[in-house]
Scaffold this motif. Structure first.
Motif, PDB file in Angstrom:
ATOM      1  N   LEU A 431     -23.468 -17.821  20.282  1.00 41.36           N
ATOM      2  CA  LEU A 431     -23.008 -17.312  21.575  1.00 41.36           C
ATOM      3  C   LEU A 431     -22.669 -15.838  21.423  1.00 41.36           C
ATOM      4  N   THR A 458     -23.215 -18.486  27.473  1.00 37.96           N
ATOM      5  CA  THR A 458     -22.577 -19.736  27.043  1.00 37.96           C
ATOM      6  C   THR A 458     -23.597 -20.862  26.841  1.00 37.96           C
ATOM      7  N   ILE A 489     -15.575 -23.349  27.256  1.00 38.22           N
ATOM      8  CA  ILE A 489     -16.992 -22.960  27.302  1.00 38.22           C
ATOM      9  C   ILE A 489     -17.895 -24.182  27.189  1.00 38.22           C
TER      10      ILE A 489
END
Length: 718
Positions: A431, A458, A489
């Motif tokens: 990420l 994400t 997330i």
């Protein structure tokens, strides 16, 4: 130096050096941990990296520190000693959150305590100098990293100077500094002194007051707060100077003037960045922050704002008549560089000198794999960001899958269960910011607070793919995720949650809401409890679809800065309403350099611009209040009921005492009331002099019936 054949284990004795044909070590690493040749242990990773560069590396693990003899075991290193406290700060390793000595040490054979000193970096460095006067010393690891500037020390309750000052080291490496380490070793091999290496990122060193690398450097003064704006000179009303006549044909050009040249935006930005790289920010001096809480908070805020390798400037802080100079943070390793570090030869077992000793930390991680570094969460109570940085550094799929095969083939006792594919956080693999330019310019303290940044990618698909490929390896029967999950997330990727819940949860999953009340969460930089509720809904749904009965183990922190008694009461009510019964709870520990530690020590909020009248933060410092906050989290434990009854009555919430469903604690039993009543004193009479023995009531069985959620405990490995 040319690479040499890897040693079966890095030598810990002269006999092992002789077997390798070495007359001396180039570099000797001194550590507070026992030596386990595995990349999760810092000295093994650093040692094998240096070995791959052609250096002869020895290790002195957990030496006796009452004299210098143990530090002479391998002779004098040709280049330098590298000193670390180990994988943990020695004070955190040796003491609980209540400052009580721990009875064990997970990084020592048989878990034996007291195998390392307090402030190990300082003690080890002093012993190295005593053993070999004039030897060069580099300090690093998490203890040195988090103590690179003046920092509040919870255990002595005072602000201490930089670790460089106490250790009298030549140079300090902070963060994951593999690139800096290799550069220093290579330059030292060419004859350069460590104390003269002032141009390497991720280092700190001591210089004379006012020192600059060259004349092009400028200093930005940040030693004060509430700096006034520009003050213009007052005009003199009695001045009689005649006004200069204006030229008839407009203003005359000065002699030597050049025509105006239009400069593009790109050129202006480039020039600004080049100028910024030659700016050092002067923090308030140690002597100032040691006695002025506001200046301490200000220095902490500046340090954290100057932590992005893309735009951070050098920092300097006076310590008496000398300066501690801190170069900008290291540039994060690329994926090929990460692979190079983790793909070195590792024996993947403890050193043979330990025999079959039980080493708790090894038992915990021997079948787990570190797939990434860094954390962009920015939780104020955590020091991962200060040590590893916010930018995620990920290994390649191939490197990770090769390590699984290595564990299968080389680690004793492997039966097919990989216990973790993770890191500081379970689900930040690959990420990153969507735009490298935005990432390099960003000065935010978190990518996910107060909300997830719109520039953060994400997408968890790379992690889902990695899980699937790992499960397909021959000999792998099960893979579970032991690292803590960042659920805010994760909810952006239901596919990931489904994959995780279906294949990689073994009954329980650890997550960390930490609190439910916004006043406290805002000081932690954690999301609201509504995000946890969304994750729990997805977790329960996918568990049911998979035909599994699985449960979440939520972590909470007691006595965090900004948390009031009312906040803890509300958290306890939420826990009961949701049928959570934590068996173990953690009280906030002020660790070096963390932003929450700054709040705890100064009573100020470094998340905002600071001034003498800026926001104040309540810190929970008294032992009585800390016990109360922990008791709220353990509301179901009878031993805490007397304390909670007293607090609830004082807070005007006696309605929560009783047998109703909404009550936190029951009324005292007749036996308890009798025990609390005055009893006979030492002479046989009644009254306040009573010394009669009070026997605590028998605790009821708190286990729940079959088919209900179990009594959830706070597991290890956080």
């Amino acid at each position: 130096m040319s690479p040499r054949q890897p040693a079966p284990f890095l030598p810990m004795s002269r006999a092992e050096m002789d077997a390798l044909g070495w007359d001396a070590c180039d570099i000797i690493l001194v550590t507070g941990d026992c030596y386990i040749d595995h990349p999760s242990f810092g000295m093994a990773l650093v040692g094998r990296l240096l070995e791959a560069q052609g250096f002869r590396v020895g290790i002195i693990a957990q030496p006796a520190w009452d004299s210098a003899e143990a530090f002479k075991a391998l002779g004098k290193p040709r280049l330098f000693f590298g000193v670390t406290a180990g994988n943990m700060d020695s004070m955190i390793n040796r003491y609980t959150a209540d400052k009580k000595p721990r009875s064990d040490d997970a990084y020592t054979p048989h878990g034996e305590a007291n195998k390392r000193p307090d402030r190990a970096v300082t003690i080890y460095s002093q012993r190295c100098r005593e053993a070999f006067p004039g030897v060069q010393i580099m300090i690093g690891g998490i203890e040195a990293s988090l103590r690179r500037i003046a920092q509040y020390d919870y255990w002595s309750d005072k602000v201490r100077q930089s670790a460089l000052v106490y250790a009298k080291a030549d140079i300090l490496l902070y963060g994951n500094a593999e690139r800096a380490l290799v550069a220093i070793a290579q330059r030292a091999a060419r004859g350069e002194k460590l104390r003269d290496m002032h141009d390497i990122r991720g280092t700190a060193f001591i210089v004379p007051s006012g020192w600059r690398p060259d004349a092009a450097w400028t200093e930005e003064d940040s030693t004060t707060v509430d700096t006034p704006g520009r003050v213009d000179a007052h005009p003199d009303p009695y001045a009689m100077e005649p006004e200069a006549p204006k030229p008839a044909n407009g203003p005359a050009l000065p002699e030597g003037a050049l025509p105006v040249r239009l400069v593009s935006k790109a050129e202006r930005v480039r020039a600004k960045l080049e100028a910024r790289q030659k700016v050092v920010v002067r923090l308030p001096a140690y002597e100032a922050v040691a006695h002025d809480p506001v200046l301490y908070a200000h220095a902490s805020r500046v340090l954290h704002l100057e932590s992005n390798p893309g735009n951070a400037r050098a920092l300097v802080q006076a310590h008496g008549e000398r300066d501690v100079w801190i170069s900008p943070p290291p540039i994060p390793l690329t994926t090929p560089e990460m692979d190079y570090v983790f793909d070195q030869f590792y024996a993947r077992n403890p050193h043979p000198s330990y025999g079959n000793a039980h080493i708790p930390a090894w038992e915990m991680i021997k079948h787990s794999i570190n797939i990434m570094r860094g954390c962009f969460g920015g939780c104020t109570f955590c020091s991962i960001t200060e040590h590893e940085g916010r930018i995620i550094q990920s290994r390649s799929e191939d490197s990770i899958l090769r390590e699984i095969e290595e564990i299968r083939d080389k680690t004793r006792g492997f039966k097919g269960h990989i216990t973790d594919l993770g890191g500081p956080t379970a689900n930040m693999y690959r990420l990153a910011c969507k735009d490298p330019k935005i990432e390099s310019a960003c000065r935010k303290l978190s990518c996910v607070y107060p909300g997830i940044c719109e520039n953060l990618d994400t997408d968890h698909s790379a992690l889902v793919q990695l899980y699937r490929k790992a499960r397909a390896i021959d000999g792998v029967k099960k893979i579970t995720i032991g690292s803590g999950l960042r659920y805010d997330i994760a909810v952006r990727s239901p596919e990931y949650i489904k994959e995780l819940v279906t294949h990689h949860v073994s009954g329980y999953l650890k997550i960390a809401p930490e609190h439910t009340e916004e006043a406290t969460l805002s000081k932690m930089m954690k999301p609201g409890v509504d995000t946890f509720e969304r994750f729990r809904e997805l977790f329960d749904r996918f568990s049911k679809q998979a035909g599994k009965q699985q449960y979440l183990i939520p972590y909470f922190i007691a006595a965090h800065p900004g948390s009031s008694d009312e906040d803890m009461l509300n958290l306890a009510i939420w826990l009961k309403q949701n049928n959570f019964r934590p068996d173990q709870v953690q009280a906030f520990t002020p660790t070096p350099m963390a932003l929450a530690t700054t709040m705890w020590h100064t009573g100020r909020n470094p998340l905002k611009k600071l001034g003498r009248s800026s926001e104040k933060v309540v810190a929970v410092k008294s032992a009585e209040q800390r016990r109360l906050h922990k008791a709220f989290l353990r509301y179901h434990d009878p031993k805490h009921w007397p304390l909670l009854r007293e607090a609830l009555t004082r807070m005007g919430r006696a309605d929560l005492i009783g047998g109703a469903a909404h009550c936190l604690v029951p009324h005292p039993t007749a036996e308890e009331r009798q025990q609390q009543a005055p009893r006979g004193n030492a002479r046989g009479g009644g009254g306040p002099g009573s010394v009669g023995r009070i026997t605590p009531p028998r605790q009821p069985n708190l286990r729940q019936g079959k088919g209900k959620k179990p009594n959830l405990g706070r597991g290890k490995g956080r």
